[in-house]
Write a protein that holds these residues in place. Sequence first.
Motif, short mmCIF file in Angstrom:
data_model
loop_
_atom_site.label_atom_id
_atom_site.label_comp_id
_atom_site.label_asym_id
_atom_site.label_seq_id
_atom_site.Cartn_x
_atom_site.Cartn_y
_atom_site.Cartn_z
N ASN A 232 0.83 -1.21 0.00
CA ASN A 232 0.00 0.00 0.00
C ASN A 232 0.87 1.26 0.00
OD1 ASN A 232 0.88 0.13 2.66
ND2 ASN A 232 -1.17 0.21 3.57
N HIS A 233 0.22 2.41 -0.08
CA HIS A 233 0.95 3.67 -0.18
C HIS A 233 1.84 3.90 1.04
CE1 HIS A 233 1.86 7.84 -1.06
NE2 HIS A 233 1.36 8.21 0.12
N ALA A 234 1.31 3.62 2.23
CA ALA A 234 2.09 3.83 3.46
C ALA A 234 3.30 2.90 3.50
CB ALA A 234 1.21 3.59 4.69
N GLY A 235 3.13 1.67 3.02
CA GLY A 235 4.24 0.72 3.00
C GLY A 235 5.33 1.16 2.03
N ALA A 236 4.91 1.60 0.84
CA ALA A 236 5.88 2.07 -0.16
C ALA A 236 6.62 3.30 0.35
CB ALA A 236 5.15 2.38 -1.47
N LYS A 237 5.90 4.19 1.02
CA LYS A 237 6.51 5.40 1.56
C LYS A 237 7.55 5.05 2.62
CE LYS A 237 3.73 7.91 3.91
NZ LYS A 237 2.58 8.82 4.19
N MET A 238 7.24 4.08 3.48
CA MET A 238 8.18 3.70 4.51
C MET A 238 9.42 3.04 3.91
SD MET A 238 7.66 1.47 8.01
CE MET A 238 7.59 -0.12 7.18
N MET A 239 9.22 2.21 2.89
CA MET A 239 10.37 1.57 2.24
C MET A 239 11.26 2.61 1.57
SD MET A 239 8.88 -2.01 0.69
CE MET A 239 10.51 -2.70 0.41
N ASN A 240 10.65 3.62 0.99
CA ASN A 240 11.43 4.70 0.38
C ASN A 240 12.21 5.47 1.44
OD1 ASN A 240 10.86 4.32 -2.35
ND2 ASN A 240 8.91 5.39 -2.18
N MET A 241 11.58 5.73 2.58
CA MET A 241 12.25 6.43 3.67
C MET A 241 13.45 5.63 4.19
SD MET A 241 8.92 7.80 5.79
CE MET A 241 9.88 8.34 7.19
N LEU A 242 13.32 4.28 4.15
CA LEU A 242 14.40 3.43 4.61
C LEU A 242 15.46 3.21 3.54
CD1 LEU A 242 12.26 0.77 6.50
CD2 LEU A 242 13.72 2.51 7.55
N GLY A 243 15.22 3.77 2.35
CA GLY A 243 16.17 3.65 1.26
C GLY A 243 16.18 2.30 0.60
N LEU A 244 15.04 1.58 0.62
CA LEU A 244 14.98 0.23 0.07
C LEU A 244 14.39 0.25 -1.33
CD1 LEU A 244 13.68 -1.64 3.23
CD2 LEU A 244 16.03 -1.44 2.43
N ARG A 245 14.89 -0.65 -2.17
CA ARG A 245 14.42 -0.76 -3.55
C ARG A 245 13.05 -1.42 -3.57
NH1 ARG A 245 14.10 -4.80 -6.94
NH2 ARG A 245 15.15 -6.20 -5.48
N LEU A 246 12.13 -0.84 -4.32
CA LEU A 246 10.79 -1.40 -4.43
C LEU A 246 10.70 -2.46 -5.52
CD1 LEU A 246 8.48 1.70 -3.93
CD2 LEU A 246 8.95 -0.16 -2.36
#
Length: 275
Positions: A126-140
């Motif tokens: 979901n959007h919140a999950g993708a946002k958190m992964m981006n904040m952690l610098g992880l590749r989607l």
Amino acid sequence: MTAMAAKQSISEFGQLLKQWRQIQGFSQLDLALAANSSARHVSFIETGRSRPSREMVLRLAEVMDLPLRERNRLLNASGYTGAYAETALDDDGLSQVRRALDHILRQQEPYPAVVMNRCFDVLMINHAGAKMMNMLGLRLGGEAGPPNLLRLTLHGDGLRGVIKDWDRVARHMIERAHRQVRGAGETDPLKKLIAEVLAYPDIPDDWKLENPADDALPILPLAFELGGHTLSWITTIASFGTPQDVTAEEIMVECMFPADGETEAAVLALQDSED
């Protein structure tokens, strides 16, 4: 099928049946009674003296409550075709499954949620999950395939540097993987993945064996250290009831909820800043 091939197939089935019977804690008599058969017949098919019918294979698998993937494996080992399809999630046949998953992901906002398969590949987020992964610098995602949460948790370039109490969290993750691969064959993709991540540098040797952690906490929080702040979460894992497809059965929906007031306030503040 030639007589020699049939004998070899029965022998493979017998070994696999015995393995699962022991894993699930059945004696030959217990299994026979539960399957409305006889201990003599169970003994004969385990030793290859008798070939089970397709119906008997399915009945034994049902009694032992085996995953659908392993029921197919038992059928194949006894010379029969699998009974359960393994449909790609983007196939039209799983459109209702995707609709249900979309609904769960939307309802979880503003908190993170991911849909994973049995091998911890992220299939939806979901959007919140993708946002958190981006904040952690992880590749989607990318050419190498979807992000894999087991790799991300254990790899030195993944989440090791941001997970608070990483050793404890990673050990629980490995134990979860060990449970999911119990009884699987050597070519199972999850078994190969476990071997891969356990070969990463600085992974303790005792993680190679299933060894449940003796932890006093009722729920182990997942805490990220990010920008001087600690975001702490508890998670739930949901699956589909009465699945009849291997893919549908192996889908896991992991939803994250704030474990403390600080995390909840940070999430709501971030949401307000986007509105």
